[in-house]
Design a protein around this motif. Structure first.
Motif, PDB file in Angstrom:
ATOM      1  N   LEU A   1     -37.089   3.873   2.695  1.00  0.00           N
ATOM      2  CA  LEU A   1     -37.425   5.078   3.455  1.00  0.00           C
ATOM      3  C   LEU A   1     -38.920   5.054   3.742  1.00  0.00           C
ATOM      4  CD1 LEU A   1     -35.389   7.676   1.337  1.00  0.00           C
ATOM      5  CD2 LEU A   1     -34.622   6.372   3.335  1.00  0.00           C
ATOM      6  N   GLU A   2     -39.270   4.837   5.001  1.00  0.00           N
ATOM      7  CA  GLU A   2     -40.664   4.689   5.398  1.00  0.00           C
ATOM      8  C   GLU A   2     -41.109   5.902   6.210  1.00  0.00           C
ATOM      9  OE1 GLU A   2     -44.376   3.970   6.675  1.00  0.00           O
ATOM     10  OE2 GLU A   2     -43.397   2.978   4.996  1.00  0.00           O
ATOM     11  N   ALA A   3     -42.268   6.465   5.846  1.00  0.00           N
ATOM     12  CA  ALA A   3     -42.763   7.661   6.524  1.00  0.00           C
ATOM     13  C   ALA A   3     -43.250   7.371   7.941  1.00  0.00           C
ATOM     14  CB  ALA A   3     -43.891   8.294   5.714  1.00  0.00           C
ATOM     15  N   GLY A   4     -43.720   6.160   8.166  1.00  0.00           N
ATOM     16  CA  GLY A   4     -44.260   5.808   9.479  1.00  0.00           C
ATOM     17  C   GLY A   4     -43.218   5.217  10.405  1.00  0.00           C
ATOM     18  N   SER A   5     -43.732   4.649  11.505  1.00  0.00           N
ATOM     19  CA  SER A   5     -42.841   4.102  12.526  1.00  0.00           C
ATOM     20  C   SER A   5     -42.585   2.610  12.350  1.00  0.00           C
ATOM     21  CB  SER A   5     -43.437   4.345  13.917  1.00  0.00           C
ATOM     22  OG  SER A   5     -44.726   3.741  14.017  1.00  0.00           O
ATOM     23  N   ALA A   6     -43.189   1.994  11.313  1.00  0.00           N
ATOM     24  CA  ALA A   6     -43.010   0.565  11.097  1.00  0.00           C
ATOM     25  C   ALA A   6     -43.307   0.233   9.642  1.00  0.00           C
ATOM     26  CB  ALA A   6     -43.933  -0.242  12.021  1.00  0.00           C
ATOM     27  N   ILE A   7     -42.679  -0.819   9.131  1.00  0.00           N
ATOM     28  CA  ILE A   7     -42.966  -1.259   7.770  1.00  0.00           C
ATOM     29  C   ILE A   7     -44.272  -2.062   7.764  1.00  0.00           C
ATOM     30  CG2 ILE A   7     -40.556  -1.269   7.058  1.00  0.00           C
ATOM     31  CD1 ILE A   7     -40.611  -4.348   7.359  1.00  0.00           C
ATOM     32  N   MET A   8     -44.982  -1.974   6.665  1.00  0.00           N
ATOM     33  CA  MET A   8     -46.232  -2.723   6.459  1.00  0.00           C
ATOM     34  C   MET A   8     -47.187  -2.582   7.634  1.00  0.00           C
ATOM     35  SD  MET A   8     -44.871  -6.128   4.426  1.00  0.00           S
ATOM     36  CE  MET A   8     -46.472  -6.940   4.627  1.00  0.00           C
ATOM     37  N   ASN A   9     -47.241  -1.370   8.208  1.00  0.00           N
ATOM     38  CA  ASN A   9     -48.041  -1.201   9.421  1.00  0.00           C
ATOM     39  C   ASN A   9     -49.540  -1.192   9.162  1.00  0.00           C
ATOM     40  OD1 ASN A   9     -48.201   1.266   8.201  1.00  0.00           O
ATOM     41  ND2 ASN A   9     -47.498   2.464   9.959  1.00  0.00           N
ATOM     42  N   ARG A  10     -49.958  -1.137   7.906  1.00  0.00           N
ATOM     43  CA  ARG A  10     -51.390  -1.205   7.607  1.00  0.00           C
ATOM     44  C   ARG A  10     -51.923  -2.629   7.687  1.00  0.00           C
ATOM     45  NH1 ARG A  10     -52.883   1.285   2.069  1.00  0.00           N
ATOM     46  NH2 ARG A  10     -54.901   0.494   2.749  1.00  0.00           N
ATOM     47  N   CYS A  11     -51.047  -3.616   7.549  1.00  0.00           N
ATOM     48  CA  CYS A  11     -51.539  -4.997   7.503  1.00  0.00           C
ATOM     49  C   CYS A  11     -50.853  -5.940   8.478  1.00  0.00           C
ATOM     50  CB  CYS A  11     -51.429  -5.553   6.082  1.00  0.00           C
ATOM     51  SG  CYS A  11     -49.770  -5.518   5.390  1.00  0.00           S
ATOM     52  N   LEU A  12     -49.810  -5.487   9.187  1.00  0.00           N
ATOM     53  CA  LEU A  12     -49.115  -6.359  10.126  1.00  0.00           C
ATOM     54  C   LEU A  12     -49.162  -5.778  11.532  1.00  0.00           C
ATOM     55  CD1 LEU A  12     -45.827  -7.385   8.247  1.00  0.00           C
ATOM     56  CD2 LEU A  12     -47.968  -8.676   8.416  1.00  0.00           C
ATOM     57  N   PRO A  13     -49.331  -6.644  12.545  1.00  0.00           N
ATOM     58  CA  PRO A  13     -49.212  -6.169  13.920  1.00  0.00           C
ATOM     59  C   PRO A  13     -47.755  -5.815  14.217  1.00  0.00           C
ATOM     60  CG  PRO A  13     -49.451  -8.556  13.886  1.00  0.00           C
ATOM     61  CD  PRO A  13     -49.660  -8.085  12.470  1.00  0.00           C
ATOM     62  N   PRO A  14     -47.496  -4.980  15.229  1.00  0.00           N
ATOM     63  CA  PRO A  14     -46.129  -4.542  15.514  1.00  0.00           C
ATOM     64  C   PRO A  14     -45.124  -5.678  15.693  1.00  0.00           C
ATOM     65  CG  PRO A  14     -47.700  -3.205  16.731  1.00  0.00           C
ATOM     66  CD  PRO A  14     -48.492  -4.290  16.086  1.00  0.00           C
ATOM     67  N   LEU A  15     -45.527  -6.763  16.345  1.00  0.00           N
ATOM     68  CA  LEU A  15     -44.615  -7.889  16.549  1.00  0.00           C
ATOM     69  C   LEU A  15     -44.099  -8.442  15.227  1.00  0.00           C
ATOM     70  CD1 LEU A  15     -46.146 -10.176  19.350  1.00  0.00           C
ATOM     71  CD2 LEU A  15     -43.819  -9.252  19.286  1.00  0.00           C
ATOM     72  N   VAL A  16     -45.014  -8.621  14.276  1.00  0.00           N
ATOM     73  CA  VAL A  16     -44.625  -9.208  12.995  1.00  0.00           C
ATOM     74  C   VAL A  16     -43.863  -8.196  12.152  1.00  0.00           C
ATOM     75  CG1 VAL A  16     -45.452 -10.347  10.903  1.00  0.00           C
ATOM     76  CG2 VAL A  16     -46.604 -10.758  13.080  1.00  0.00           C
ATOM     77  N   SER A  17     -44.259  -6.932  12.208  1.00  0.00           N
ATOM     78  CA  SER A  17     -43.533  -5.898  11.471  1.00  0.00           C
ATOM     79  C   SER A  17     -42.074  -5.834  11.917  1.00  0.00           C
ATOM     80  CB  SER A  17     -44.212  -4.541  11.668  1.00  0.00           C
ATOM     81  OG  SER A  17     -43.475  -3.516  11.031  1.00  0.00           O
ATOM     82  N   ALA A  18     -41.850  -5.861  13.233  1.00  0.00           N
ATOM     83  CA  ALA A  18     -40.483  -5.814  13.752  1.00  0.00           C
ATOM     84  C   ALA A  18     -39.702  -7.062  13.341  1.00  0.00           C
ATOM     85  CB  ALA A  18     -40.509  -5.681  15.271  1.00  0.00           C
ATOM     86  N   TRP A  19     -40.359  -8.205  13.400  1.00  0.00           N
ATOM     87  CA  TRP A  19     -39.697  -9.446  12.981  1.00  0.00           C
ATOM     88  C   TRP A  19     -39.309  -9.384  11.504  1.00  0.00           C
ATOM     89  CZ3 TRP A  19     -41.469 -12.778   9.181  1.00  0.00           C
ATOM     90  CH2 TRP A  19     -40.729 -13.955   9.022  1.00  0.00           C
ATOM     91  N   LEU A  20     -40.240  -8.900  10.665  1.00  0.00           N
ATOM     92  CA  LEU A  20     -39.965  -8.840   9.235  1.00  0.00           C
ATOM     93  C   LEU A  20     -38.848  -7.845   8.932  1.00  0.00           C
ATOM     94  CD1 LEU A  20     -40.677  -9.767   6.398  1.00  0.00           C
ATOM     95  CD2 LEU A  20     -42.449  -7.987   6.322  1.00  0.00           C
ATOM     96  N   GLU A  21     -38.821  -6.729   9.630  1.00  0.00           N
ATOM     97  CA  GLU A  21     -37.741  -5.768   9.430  1.00  0.00           C
ATOM     98  C   GLU A  21     -36.389  -6.402   9.745  1.00  0.00           C
ATOM     99  OE1 GLU A  21     -36.123  -1.530  11.225  1.00  0.00           O
ATOM    100  OE2 GLU A  21     -38.264  -1.980  11.386  1.00  0.00           O
ATOM    101  N   ALA A  22     -36.356  -7.244  10.771  1.00  0.00           N
ATOM    102  CA  ALA A  22     -35.108  -7.939  11.121  1.00  0.00           C
ATOM    103  C   ALA A  22     -34.690  -8.915  10.021  1.00  0.00           C
ATOM    104  CB  ALA A  22     -35.274  -8.671  12.448  1.00  0.00           C
ATOM    105  N   GLN A  23     -35.668  -9.555   9.378  1.00  0.00           N
ATOM    106  CA  GLN A  23     -35.335 -10.466   8.270  1.00  0.00           C
ATOM    107  C   GLN A  23     -34.723  -9.688   7.109  1.00  0.00           C
ATOM    108  OE1 GLN A  23     -35.796 -13.698   9.262  1.00  0.00           O
ATOM    109  NE2 GLN A  23     -36.522 -12.525  11.033  1.00  0.00           N
ATOM    110  N   HIS A  24     -35.250  -8.509   6.839  1.00  0.00           N
ATOM    111  CA  HIS A  24     -34.689  -7.667   5.785  1.00  0.00           C
ATOM    112  C   HIS A  24     -33.287  -7.204   6.160  1.00  0.00           C
ATOM    113  CE1 HIS A  24     -37.853  -7.052   2.744  1.00  0.00           C
ATOM    114  NE2 HIS A  24     -38.711  -7.275   3.739  1.00  0.00           N
ATOM    115  N   ALA A  25     -33.089  -6.841   7.416  1.00  0.00           N
ATOM    116  CA  ALA A  25     -31.766  -6.382   7.850  1.00  0.00           C
ATOM    117  C   ALA A  25     -30.724  -7.483   7.675  1.00  0.00           C
ATOM    118  CB  ALA A  25     -31.828  -5.922   9.308  1.00  0.00           C
ATOM    119  N   GLU A  26     -31.118  -8.731   7.950  1.00  0.00           N
ATOM    120  CA  GLU A  26     -30.189  -9.852   7.783  1.00  0.00           C
ATOM    121  C   GLU A  26     -29.750 -10.003   6.333  1.00  0.00           C
ATOM    122  OE1 GLU A  26     -31.683 -13.488   9.296  1.00  0.00           O
ATOM    123  OE2 GLU A  26     -31.790 -12.770  11.379  1.00  0.00           O
TER     124      GLU A  26
END
Length: 414
Positions: free
Chosen positions: A179-204
């Motif tokens: 449960l993330e309060a923001g609009s992306a995971i790890m948004n303090r240290c990852l650019p949106p492209l990588v955050s979205a990619w990493l979220e997809a890896q977790h979903a898999e």
């Protein structure tokens, strides 16, 4: 500085322990008092959310090497006193700290290396049994002990620690909801492209990520826990056997409250890791908020490398070093078998160039600002890291089309 002076170090973790080691290695012969609340010898923390939880390493392997340095006889032989205590207050004028048991310890120089404390959301139920945090070795031991009975794990917070634990928990067969309060995971240290990619890896791997979540309370439902939250105007209920609260960390040392020497951003220090308000006070590691002389930006680095390098720098400063301390931000994380390294401080102002393929999980991303390299991310391309760091540190101007072409090796841009 007089090499015979008494240095007190508050915080006996990674940075504090290294300061003590370096002082002796560099020739300081005065008293060193290392004060920390944990009974464990100083240790490194990166494995707590990964190898320790998975059972692939033991706690004794986390101790700052050499392990023999921390034996009582060895410490006594080199004049280092370890005090297992909580520091409650600082008397600025008298230069002494007061411990929880009423003792006072005076000093000539003080190093604050207290790191940061795990933050719990101030919501009802945040301290129920089964609601865990993960910052210390004891936290890790408690969380690991809860795992055998945990089929469903809920993690509040999609930062580095939360996502690393999510990766570890799936390897142990748990179903994980983040449960993330923001609009992306790890948004303090990852650019949106990588955050979205990493979220997809977790979903898999079966991790469910819910974003823009506002947690309202945690309640006990029989033997389980339920997180009551909202996404916008929609209610969201999440049931779990165990809850990990990974909502960041507090870095305001309690013993400095009222002194003006620290605030919610930690202990503010200059390029020599020294407080501009008290020249006898230094800070190292997560708690140190250092103002960069070039950019004027004040930054805390909660990284393994900064704890290592700033600790040595502080020891050297105490012994007369005049060269300023500068550390290019760098961190790494391993999740679902992917090695991700981040150099610099990615933010929304960067234009990103992708070398390689995110889809193939083999890429290096270069962040530009005004045509110059300011940040970089590698995904399973660790060999590129040192070149990225050199580009970031030197703020090299690069041609975008040439940079995007992997036929041009990164080293040719230096």
């Amino acid at each position: 500085m007089n090499t015979h002076s008494h240095v007190a170090i508050v915080g006996a973790g990674h940075a504090g322990g290294r300061v003590a080691q370096h002082l002796r290695a560099l020739g300081h012969s005065g008293r060193v008092t290392l004060i920390g609340a944990e009974a464990h010898a100083p240790y490194e923390r990166p494995a707590l959310s990964k190898e320790m939880l998975l059972g692939t390493t033991a706690s004794e392997n986390l101790v700052l090497a050499p392990n023999a340095f921390w034996m009582d006889d060895a410490l006594a032989g080199i004049g280092i006193e370890r005090v297992c205590a909580t520091v409650e207050s600082l008397d600025v004028d008298a230069r002494r700290v007061r411990l929880h048991d009423g003792r006072h310890i005076g000093f000539d120089q003080l190093v604050v290396a207290t790191g940061a404390a795990a933050r719990r959301l101030p919501v009802p139920g945040c301290d129920l049994p089964g609601v865990q945090v993960l910052r210390t070795l004891d936290d890790c031991i408690a969380l690991k002990a809860a795992f055998p009975a945990c089929r469903e794990l809920a993690i509040i917070g999609g930062g580095v620690i939360g996502m690393e634990v999510a990766s570890s928990a799936t390897k142990l067969g748990m179903h994980v909801t983040v449960l993330e309060a923001g609009s992306a995971i790890m948004n303090r240290c990852l650019p949106p492209l990588v955050s979205a990619w990493l979220e997809a890896q977790h979903a898999e791997q079966g991790v469910a990520v819910k974003k823009n979540v506002r947690v309202e309370k945690i309640v006990k439902t029989g033997e389980r826990l339920q997180i009551v939250a909202r996404t916008g105007d929609e209610p969201l209920l999440t049931d779990a056997d165990c809850v990990l609260m990974a909502t960041g960390a507090d870095c305001h040392p309690a013993f400095l409250l009222g002194t003006g020497l620290a605030d919610t951003q930690g202990v503010h220090v200059d390029a020599h890791c020294r407080s501009p308000l008290a020249p006898w006070l230094y800070a190292a590691g997560d708690v140190a908020c250092l103002r960069d002389a070039e950019s004027g930006v004040a930054l805390r680095q909660e990284t393994w490398r900064n704890a290592e390098n700033q600790a040595r720098a502080v020891a050297e400063m105490l012994l007369g070093r005049t060269e300023p301390y500068r550390e290019t931000p760098w961190m790494w994380t391993d999740q679902h078998g992917h090695a991700i390294q981040v150099t610099g401080t990615p933010d929304g102002a960067h234009e990103w160039i992708v070398r390689g393929s995110l889809e193939a999980a083999s890429a290096t991303l270069v962040g530009l600002r005004n045509g110059c390299v300011h940040a970089g991310v590698t995904i399973n391309q660790s060999r590129d890291r040192r070149h990225i760091e050199a580009l970031v540190t030197g703020r090299h101007a690069v041609d975008k089309l040439r940079m995007a072409d992997t036929r041009h090796a990164l080293k040719t841009f230096l």
